[in-house]
Design an enzyme around this catalytic site. Structure first.
Site, mmCIF file in Angstrom:
data_model
loop_
_atom_site.group_PDB
_atom_site.id
_atom_site.type_symbol
_atom_site.label_atom_id
_atom_site.label_comp_id
_atom_site.label_asym_id
_atom_site.label_seq_id
_atom_site.Cartn_x
_atom_site.Cartn_y
_atom_site.Cartn_z
ATOM 1 N N HIS A 59 -9.658 29.477 -13.073
ATOM 2 C CA HIS A 59 -10.797 28.484 -13.032
ATOM 3 C C HIS A 59 -12.151 28.440 -12.279
ATOM 4 O O HIS A 59 -12.098 28.579 -11.051
ATOM 5 C CB HIS A 59 -9.953 27.185 -12.791
ATOM 6 C CG HIS A 59 -8.771 26.661 -14.295
ATOM 7 N ND1 HIS A 59 -7.911 26.747 -14.098
ATOM 8 C CD2 HIS A 59 -9.378 27.267 -15.483
ATOM 9 C CE1 HIS A 59 -7.424 26.423 -14.677
ATOM 10 N NE2 HIS A 59 -8.115 27.038 -15.841
ATOM 11 N N GLU A 62 -13.031 25.973 -9.018
ATOM 12 C CA GLU A 62 -12.379 26.076 -7.955
ATOM 13 C C GLU A 62 -12.135 26.784 -7.125
ATOM 14 O O GLU A 62 -11.066 28.165 -7.125
ATOM 15 C CB GLU A 62 -10.515 26.218 -8.840
ATOM 16 C CG GLU A 62 -9.534 24.641 -10.089
ATOM 17 C CD GLU A 62 -9.205 24.892 -10.546
ATOM 18 O OE1 GLU A 62 -8.374 26.220 -9.897
ATOM 19 O OE2 GLU A 62 -9.270 24.272 -11.675
ATOM 20 N N HIS A 151 -4.191 27.690 -7.023
ATOM 21 C CA HIS A 151 -5.834 26.292 -8.117
ATOM 22 C C HIS A 151 -6.055 24.766 -7.510
ATOM 23 O O HIS A 151 -5.499 24.652 -6.194
ATOM 24 C CB HIS A 151 -5.209 26.038 -9.346
ATOM 25 C CG HIS A 151 -4.865 26.534 -10.270
ATOM 26 N ND1 HIS A 151 -5.839 26.870 -11.163
ATOM 27 C CD2 HIS A 151 -3.889 28.007 -10.332
ATOM 28 C CE1 HIS A 151 -5.203 28.011 -12.151
ATOM 29 N NE2 HIS A 151 -4.375 28.443 -11.374
ATOM 30 N N GLU A 215 -1.344 23.808 -6.538
ATOM 31 C CA GLU A 215 -2.025 22.976 -6.497
ATOM 32 C C GLU A 215 -2.507 22.537 -5.178
ATOM 33 O O GLU A 215 -1.966 21.694 -4.661
ATOM 34 C CB GLU A 215 -1.471 21.940 -7.654
ATOM 35 C CG GLU A 215 -1.817 21.986 -8.841
ATOM 36 C CD GLU A 215 -3.123 22.372 -9.670
ATOM 37 O OE1 GLU A 215 -4.245 22.192 -9.145
ATOM 38 O OE2 GLU A 215 -3.207 23.154 -10.707
#
Length: 336
Positions: A59, A62, A151, A215
């Site tokens: 993404h 990010e 991420h 994450e």
């Protein structure tokens, strides 16, 4: 510093390097493979048998994980970090990274494990290329395979740093890998129980790697990531790269919260409604009886599970995709 250490700079500029292969003074080979893709290979005498894939920027907005990989590459190119592992660095979606957007047309992290074959456009082609690069990298026999896909999240989280551990029929989740994640700063791990279409699921399922989606905090623009603390992860990655990891004790899971998937919330139509505040945080608890979501044909998702929490709520996804995951606490009794 060797020019190939500036992979991020090359990627942001959309340029190819003049030299595709360079060697450090210690004999570490850096090889540019394609846009946003660089292989690092230690001298044969130092190779410890680990193949490590580090990916970020699947993404494009990010940026903290992208900056982390950039720092590691700089350290290798300067000779400050001396790899004993083979490493593949991947910046997942260069076009979206340049635009500072999550994606341009399609979410690349919904296009793996065959999904890109059912789609078209540049991001479907990129997902196909990422699979090809990973498959080629992990093609050498008799080596350990480890993949961290890094991420940051589009929303806040009650548990800021956590991992998602893919699933495959007949394969157990590894206690040792969970201890490694705990040492790297992860506070929780979601143990998945069905196949998925994200990058880490592809490398876990098809390529036999120990693979994780990590994450690391809230998504922010380049240069604004002081609030995303990746120091424990960065230290652990350097140790993995250099082969200097401390032994992980049995108590290595102390303080690591484990969750399993109770249900996935699938958006079936434009009438789908998610009954949550727009700013709700990941890992927010939901009471039994709460009507979480509604869709056509009187479809309703009502909370039945004690201790249920929501992660990745997103009512704006395309029809047919996951609009959230309901998770519940679990134990470590089924770990290998």
């Amino acid at each position: 510093m060797l020019a190939l250490g500036k992979l991020l700079e090359l990627t942001l500029a959309g340029r190819e390097p003049a030299e595709k292969t360079q060697l450090t003074v210690e004999g570490v080979r850096m090889r540019w493979l394609s846009e946003g893709a660089l292989e690092v290979r230690p001298p044969e005498a130092r190779d410890n048998g680990l193949d490590l894939l580090l990916s970020a920027g699947i993404h494009g907005n990010e940026t903290a994980p992208i900056e982390l990989l950039d720092r590691l590459l700089h350290d290798i190119a300067r000779g400050d970090l001396k790899p004993r592992a083979r490493i593949l660095f991947l910046f997942g979606n260069p076009e979206a990274i340049r635009k500072g957007e999550r994606f341009v047309e399609q979410d690349v992290n919904r296009l793996f494990n065959g999904r890109h074959e059912q789609s078209s456009g540049s991001e479907a082609l990129r997902a196909c290329e990422l699979e090809r690069l990973a498959a080629s990298f992990f093609s050498l026999p008799d080596r350990q395979r480890l993949h961290y896909d890094l991420h940051t999240a589009i929303r806040g989280s009650k548990i800021e740093q956590f991992a998602l551990y893919p699933w495959k029929e007949g394969r157990q989740h590894s206690r040792l890998e969970l201890a490694r994640l705990r040492a790297a700063g992860m506070e929780a791990v979601l143990l998945q129980n069905k196949p998925s279409i994200v990058f880490s699921s592809y490398t876990y399922d098809k390529l036999g790697a120990e693979s994780f989606t990590l994450e690391l905090g809230k998504a922010r623009p380049f240069g604004q990531n002081a609030g995303v603390n990746v120091s424990l992860l960065e230290t652990r990655l350097k140790q993995i790269i250099e082969g200097t990891e401390p032994e992980m004790a049995e108590q290595g899971l102390d303080g690591l919260q484990l969750f399993s998937v109770a249900r996935e919330i699938i958006k079936h139509s434009d009438a789908f409604r998610l009954n949550l505040p727009a700013d709700i945080e990941n890992f927010s608890e939901l009471d039994v009886g709460y009507v979480l979501a509604e869709d056509l044909a009187n479809t309703r998702w009502i909370i039945e599970e004690q201790g249920a929490r929501i992660i990745f709520p997103n009512p704006k996804v395309k029809n047919g995709l996951r609009a959230g995951i309901l998770i519940v606490p679990t134990t470590d009794e089924n770990l290998a």
